[in-house]
Design a protein around this motif. Structure first.
Motif, mmCIF file in Angstrom:
data_model
loop_
_atom_site.group_PDB
_atom_site.id
_atom_site.type_symbol
_atom_site.label_atom_id
_atom_site.label_comp_id
_atom_site.label_asym_id
_atom_site.label_seq_id
_atom_site.Cartn_x
_atom_site.Cartn_y
_atom_site.Cartn_z
ATOM 1 N N ASN A 19 0.822 -1.268 0.110
ATOM 2 C CA ASN A 19 -0.125 0.121 0.015
ATOM 3 C C ASN A 19 0.693 1.393 -0.009
ATOM 4 N N LEU A 20 1.852 1.319 -0.737
ATOM 5 C CA LEU A 20 2.784 2.485 -0.898
ATOM 6 C C LEU A 20 2.638 3.361 -1.965
ATOM 7 N N ARG A 25 2.877 8.698 -4.609
ATOM 8 C CA ARG A 25 1.911 9.696 -5.385
ATOM 9 C C ARG A 25 2.356 10.983 -4.659
ATOM 10 N N GLU A 26 2.074 11.185 -3.377
ATOM 11 C CA GLU A 26 2.175 12.282 -2.501
ATOM 12 C C GLU A 26 3.571 12.980 -2.590
ATOM 13 N N VAL A 27 4.688 11.942 -2.384
ATOM 14 C CA VAL A 27 6.176 12.629 -2.400
ATOM 15 C C VAL A 27 6.197 13.029 -4.012
ATOM 16 N N GLN A 28 5.583 12.517 -5.016
ATOM 17 C CA GLN A 28 6.046 12.985 -6.406
ATOM 18 C C GLN A 28 5.363 14.197 -6.608
ATOM 19 N N ALA A 29 4.154 14.496 -5.861
ATOM 20 C CA ALA A 29 3.410 15.516 -6.100
ATOM 21 C C ALA A 29 4.056 16.794 -5.539
ATOM 22 N N GLU A 30 4.627 16.526 -4.162
ATOM 23 C CA GLU A 30 5.634 17.866 -3.658
ATOM 24 C C GLU A 30 6.595 17.775 -4.480
ATOM 25 N N GLN A 31 7.373 17.079 -5.322
ATOM 26 C CA GLN A 31 8.406 17.426 -6.275
ATOM 27 C C GLN A 31 7.803 18.107 -7.481
ATOM 28 N N LYS A 47 3.145 23.674 2.818
ATOM 29 C CA LYS A 47 2.911 22.136 2.865
ATOM 30 C C LYS A 47 1.948 21.814 1.451
ATOM 31 N N ILE A 48 2.111 20.799 0.901
ATOM 32 C CA ILE A 48 1.513 19.993 -0.117
ATOM 33 C C ILE A 48 1.032 18.713 0.542
ATOM 34 N N GLU A 49 -0.332 18.335 0.293
ATOM 35 C CA GLU A 49 -1.031 17.286 0.944
ATOM 36 C C GLU A 49 -1.655 16.486 -0.496
ATOM 37 N N LEU A 50 -1.582 15.187 -0.627
ATOM 38 C CA LEU A 50 -2.510 14.661 -1.735
ATOM 39 C C LEU A 50 -2.974 13.317 -0.907
ATOM 40 N N ARG A 51 -4.218 13.568 -0.500
ATOM 41 C CA ARG A 51 -4.981 12.459 0.217
ATOM 42 C C ARG A 51 -6.226 11.994 -0.456
ATOM 43 N N ARG A 82 1.769 14.969 -15.092
ATOM 44 C CA ARG A 82 2.872 14.785 -14.440
ATOM 45 C C ARG A 82 3.105 13.372 -13.560
ATOM 46 N N LEU A 83 1.886 13.270 -12.957
ATOM 47 C CA LEU A 83 1.817 11.779 -12.244
ATOM 48 C C LEU A 83 1.320 10.744 -12.981
#
Length: 94
Positions: A19-20, A25-31, A47-51, A82-83
């Motif tokens: 379940n990673l 994707r959250e780390v990718q969104a920040e980048q 802060k950037i959050e992808l939930r 980009r994702l």
């Protein structure tokens, strides 16, 4: 051989079984945010959050918050491109 698998398939299976995928994707969104928005906007971003399918961007500047709010559709399109999928459906600027 019948039991052969590609490295890409093995990595996808590992991410899914542990379940990673969402965290990746959250780390990718920040980048992606840091790479595409530039240093000025990045410095004003707290802060950037992808939930799930919701991207929330927290910024320190009210004028920037308003400007980014006008560009939500572009941010949504850019992030999904980009994702590599239709992962973001909602963009919140706070």
């Amino acid at each position: 051989m019948p039991n052969e698998t590609t490295l890409g398939d093995a990595i996808k299976a590992f991410l899914k079984s542990n379940n990673l995928g969402p965290r990746l994707r959250e780390v990718q969104a920040e980048q992606i945010w840091a790479d595409t928005m530039g240093p000025t906007i990045q410095s004003l971003t707290r802060k950037i959050e992808l939930r799930g399918d919701e991207l929330t961007v927290h910024v320190d500047s009210a004028p920037l918050r308003q400007e980014l709010s006008f560009g939500r559709d572009n941010i949504l399109r850019l992030m999904n491109e980009r994702l590599g999928g239709d992962f973001v459906k909602i963009v919140n600027i706070r």
